[in-house]
Design an enzyme around this catalytic site. Structure first.
Site, PDB file in Angstrom:
ATOM      1  N   ASP A 155     -10.604   1.970  -3.625  1.00  0.00           N
ATOM      2  CA  ASP A 155     -11.198   1.709  -2.310  1.00  0.00           C
ATOM      3  C   ASP A 155     -12.719   1.735  -2.391  1.00  0.00           C
ATOM      4  O   ASP A 155     -13.392   1.404  -1.414  1.00  0.00           O
ATOM      5  CB  ASP A 155     -10.734   2.765  -1.295  1.00  0.00           C
TER       6      ASP A 155
ATOM      7  N   ASP B 105       0.826  -1.213   0.000  1.00  0.00           N
ATOM      8  CA  ASP B 105       0.000   0.000   0.000  1.00  0.00           C
ATOM      9  C   ASP B 105       0.858   1.260   0.000  1.00  0.00           C
ATOM     10  O   ASP B 105       2.066   1.223   0.299  1.00  0.00           O
ATOM     11  CB  ASP B 105      -0.924  -0.032   1.226  1.00  0.00           C
TER      12      ASP B 105
HETATM   13  C1  GLA Z   1      -5.818   1.793   2.002  1.00  0.00           C
HETATM   14  C2  GLA Z   1      -6.183   0.624   1.118  1.00  0.00           C
HETATM   15  C3  GLA Z   1      -7.275  -0.180   1.770  1.00  0.00           C
HETATM   16  C4  GLA Z   1      -6.801  -0.664   3.118  1.00  0.00           C
HETATM   17  C5  GLA Z   1      -6.373   0.508   3.960  1.00  0.00           C
HETATM   18  C6  GLA Z   1      -5.727   0.052   5.248  1.00  0.00           C
HETATM   19  O1  GLA Z   1      -6.828   2.714   2.063  1.00  0.00           O
HETATM   20  O2  GLA Z   1      -6.559   1.067  -0.151  1.00  0.00           O
HETATM   21  O3  GLA Z   1      -7.642  -1.260   0.947  1.00  0.00           O
HETATM   22  O4  GLA Z   1      -5.751  -1.560   2.935  1.00  0.00           O
HETATM   23  O5  GLA Z   1      -5.442   1.341   3.291  1.00  0.00           O
HETATM   24  O6  GLA Z   1      -5.321   1.108   6.027  1.00  0.00           O
END
Ligand code: GLA
Length: 703
Positions: A509, A442
């Site tokens: 997301d 990430d």
């Molecule tokens: C980001 C990712 C999510 C999740 C969060 C965790 O927003 O895109 O899928 O993994 O971080 O903090």
């Protein structure tokens, strides 16, 4: 194929031709494939350039800008060498396309200074995409300061191109926007150190002869410029952003710009197919390139930070029961991380949440029959972390200033080799300790307060990217079996640079099925479905608060690599049974869904969807989304795509007894009525949701 013909060089791909006049530095023709005749002279000399330099005439936007070795601000690059290389040369320290590809190298030298510009054009035998890159070599005895080096320039004939861009923001990535450019300059760009949620580097210029698609193999600041002089041509420049860019080249040094790619196609469907095939074949690499991807359960939307070992194991048991194959432990398993305020950089597990620790949790997951996967955000640091307390200088910040925080965190300074090595060590340690088969990488903020000791300010953004690529190159080499999935607050780093290392990326997301329809449609213009992570999540949806039927959520997620991201233990027995059926159907048809040719389908205005067709067109799966259903709606119909027009197919509506046969040509040219949708919607009584149908299409016999 690349051939020299007198003063011209002709580059042919299976369906396109590019003709260059290297001496003049011009593109004579680019478009649909030409016949064997090579009489180009009458078309030459129109001034459509493949590079131009600031400080000389011709438009306001140029591919090269430099403070030259003679103290001037321009260069007069003249052709000094032209040769065809049997193999594509590697691009130093940068990701690039690969595979057999003859390459044209054109060298242009500025005689007074001996500074040279090199342009490379690669044509692959099996692809209609041409890869283009540029390098600047300082052959003089004095330093040169490079202020801009675009990877690709092509001046397209005429004006009035419709420029397609893929824009949005967090949880609303890659929505297609179209603007007509009759005159002036239009720029699609990003400047905060990543390819961004808001403006993808993929762009399209659509004219009356067809579409020209462009993309950049890079994950940092990018810039796509369209300049229309209103009379003769529309200039396209694709490359790294020159925002704050100032790179010193000492005598004998070279600078390589990232690789750009371009593709001509007569229509949108062909452009999508060509771009997607190129990415699958010449960008994605390694063990997972063509390998079926596991159906995963990710705990993020199911638990967020609030979990215990017991909760995770319950979730794992429910996932196993549903037929899922990979359990992904998301954020919150390390340090003291119960919220996003701390612990990034402390990649030691928190036994209060993982039970006996990461290794024992991973072992228990594997005992239940699922592979284990894990989330990390390796480029980041929390100020409340042991890492920060021990090495505050690892963080990206300007000495003496309070840095800007985003999501309460700072970034690590990847321009520093010690930091790069720290990341390689910490990721390796987590992967080794847990035996993870999958890593979600990430990246949850953009760059600010860019500073690295010993790094010139004008070089920082690119030096960061070089550091990042060095790190990921080492890790994917060290862990060839691990499936890496890129992520950046959802789909903020969905680009060809990342895909050279990680075969798939979390698309957004936003897991709302209605929103995903647009996000995935935009993304699939340039990237194949095997690169797009797509999850079924709970309703009401956590981003839009809307409901969508479970069937629609599944159908839409079948447009990418399927996963589930919800608390399965809270679902009704009926919903769990439905998910079990979905997973079983998906696994049975996974090869087709993940690696078939995906086309968009059309129909009446409220209808959209995709069809994924086997290479030999013997089978296909179509998902038809009806975005709005109202009483007394005039005809709703759909037209499929990509089938064999002379084959007869049996079409089954998945999950029902509806079945019929029809010819491929009729399925593609006719208007298949979609009946009783309003009743269906009423029966499901879903608020604000889409209605979606899935069709399994199988060839019966040749006509
Ligand atoms: C980001 C990712 C999510 C999740 C969060 C965790 O927003 O895109 O899928 O993994 O971080 O903090």
């Amino acid at each position: 194929m690349i051939r020299k013909k007198g003063q011209f060089v002709r580059i042919d791909t299976p369906h396109t031709t590019l003709v260059l006049d290297p001496e003049r530095g011009e593109a004579v023709y680019y478009g649909e494939k030409l016949g064997a005749a090579c009489e180009f002279a009458a078309f030459a000399g129109a001034g459509r350039r493949i590079f131009t330099v600031f400080g000389r005439a011709g438009g306001t936007e140029h591919s090269v800008a430099l403070y030259n070795a003679d103290g001037g601000t321009t260069a007069d690059f003249r052709l000094s060498r032209s040769r065809i290389l049997a193999e594509k040369p590697a691009l130093p320290d940068l990701p690039s396309s690969y595979g057999e590809g003859k390459t044209l190298e054109l060298r242009y030298t500025d005689a007074p200074t001996k500074v040279a510009l090199l342009l490379y054009f690669t044509a692959f035998e099996d692809s209609d995409v041409i890869a283009v890159s540029a390098q600047l070599c300082n052959g003089s005895k004095k330093p040169v300061r490079l202020r801009r080096l675009m990877s690709l320039q092509i001046d397209l004939p005429g004006a009035g191109y419709r420029v397609h861009t893929f824009e949005g923001g967090w949880a609303r990535e890659r929505h297609e926007e179209v603007r007509r450019l009759d005159s002036g300059v239009f720029v699609n760009q990003w400047t905060t150190g990543y390819s961004s949620h808001a403006r993808n580097p993929f762009v399209v210029a659509e004219g009356d002869r067809g579409l020209f698609g462009f993309n950049l193999v890079y994950s940092g600041n990018h810039k796509e410029v369209f300049e229309c002089d209103g009379i003769l041509s529309t200039r396209v420049l694709i490359g790294m952003n020159d925002f704050l860019f100032d790179w010193e080249l000492l005598p004998g040094e070279s600078f390589a710009a990232p690789e750009a790619v371009m593709c001509y196609a007569p229509d949108e469907d062909a452009l999508r197919s060509r771009m997607q095939a190129f990415v699958s074949e010449h960008i994605v690499r390694g063990k997972w390139k063509k390998r079926e991807r596991p159906v995963l359960i990710n705990n993020w939307e199911g638990t967020y930070f609030d979990f215990t070992e017991e909760k995770l194991l319950d979730l794992c048991a429910a996932a196993k029961e549903a037929g899922m194959e990979l359990f992904v432990l998301d954020d919150g398993w390390f340090g003291k991380r119960d919220s996003d305020t701390c612990s990034l950089g402390d990649w030691q597990d928190n036994p209060e949440k993982t039970g006996g620790g990461l290794d024992s949790l991973a072992a228990k997951i594997r005992e239940q029959g699922l592979a284990f996967g894990i989330w990390m955000e390796p480029e980041m640091i929390s100020e409340d972390s042991d890492l920060y307390r021990a090495h505050p200088n690892y963080a990206m910040k300007i000495p003496g200033r309070v840095p800007e925080r985003q999501r309460n965190q700072l970034m690590l300074n990847l321009a520093d080799e010690r930091v790069q090595n720290f990341i390689v060590r910490s990721v390796s340690d987590v992967l080794t300790r847990s035996g993870a088969a999958y890593l979600k990488w990430d990246f949850n903020r953009s760059m600010s307060d860019c500073f690295g000791k010993g790094v010139a300010a004008g070089e920082y953004f690119h030096r960061y990217m070089l550091g990042y690529y060095r790190v990921v190159a080492k890790l994917v080499k060290k862990f060839p079996n691990v499936l890496f999935e890129g992520c950046a607050g959802g789909g903020g780093r969905f680009d060809l640079g990342i895909l050279c290392y990680f075969p798939q990326i979390w698309t957004s997301d936003d897991t709302d099925a209605r929103m995903r329809v647009d996000i995935q449609r935009g993304t699939s213009y340039a990237y194949p479905q095997s690169t797009m992570g797509a999850h079924v999540s709970a309703c009401p949806n956590h981003q839009t608060f809307d409901d969508n039927p479970l069937s629609a959520r599944f159908h839409v997620a079948c447009g990418g690599v399927l996963g589930y991201e919800l608390d399965l233990t809270k679902l009704s027995a009926e919903e769990r049974a439905q998910i079990k059926e979905q997973v079983s159907f998906y696994k049975e048809n996974r090869k087709l869904l993940q690696f078939g040719e995906q086309h968009r389908i059309s129909g009446s205005p409220a209808v959209e969807g995709f069809i994924t067709v086997a290479k030999d067109a013997s089978a296909a799966i179509a998902v038809v989304n009806i975005l709005q259903v109202v009483p007394s709606q005039p005809d709703l119909f759909v037209r499929f795509a990509g089938l064999n027009p002379s084959a007869v197919y049996e079409v089954t509506q998945v999950g029902t007894d509806e079945r019929f046969t029809a010819g491929g040509d009729l399925l593609m040219k006719g208007c298949l009525p979609l009946r009783s949708l309003w009743l269906e919607k009423r029966d499901k009584s879903c608020s604000g949701g889409i209605i979606s149908r899935m069709y399994l299409i199988k060839k019966c016999k040749a006509r």
